[in-house]
Design a protein around this motif. Structure first.
Motif: not given
Length: 96
Positions: A52-58, A60-67
């Motif tokens: 899940r990406f908290t800011d898809p427009t960024d 550099a956003d590392p996002g969160v792994c949610e298997p």
């Protein structure tokens, strides 16, 4: 490190558009050269379904792994294989 890897089991958790399966295949080849016993079980995470990406427009956003929950049986299978192979290879490690 070289001999430290001999006669030890390894499992792979990969991610990517196609679950990172090609990367894991390449790692398996290298593992064989180090006398690592790679197990058949593998967990393949998808970039679009398990992150899940908290800011898809960024970019550099590392996002969160949610298997997703459907990966849990594959994870248990892989870990059980690692434990079994570790026990089986213990005499080879002790002899070295």
């Amino acid at each position: 490190m070289y001999a430290e890897w001999h006669h030890k089991p390894a499992g792979f958790v990969s991610y990517g558009i196609n679950g990172g399966s090609r990367a894991a295949e390449q790692l398996r080849q290298g593992a064989g050269e180090l006398k690592i016993a790679d197990v058949h079980g593998q967990v393949e995470l998808g970039m679009f379904t398990d992150f899940r990406f908290t800011d898809p427009t960024d970019p550099a956003d590392p996002g969160v792994c949610e298997p997703a929950e459907h990966h849990e049986p594959a994870l248990h299978e892989m870990l059980n294989e690692i434990i079994a192979w570790s026990d089986a290879l213990a005499p080879l490690r002790a002899a070295a």
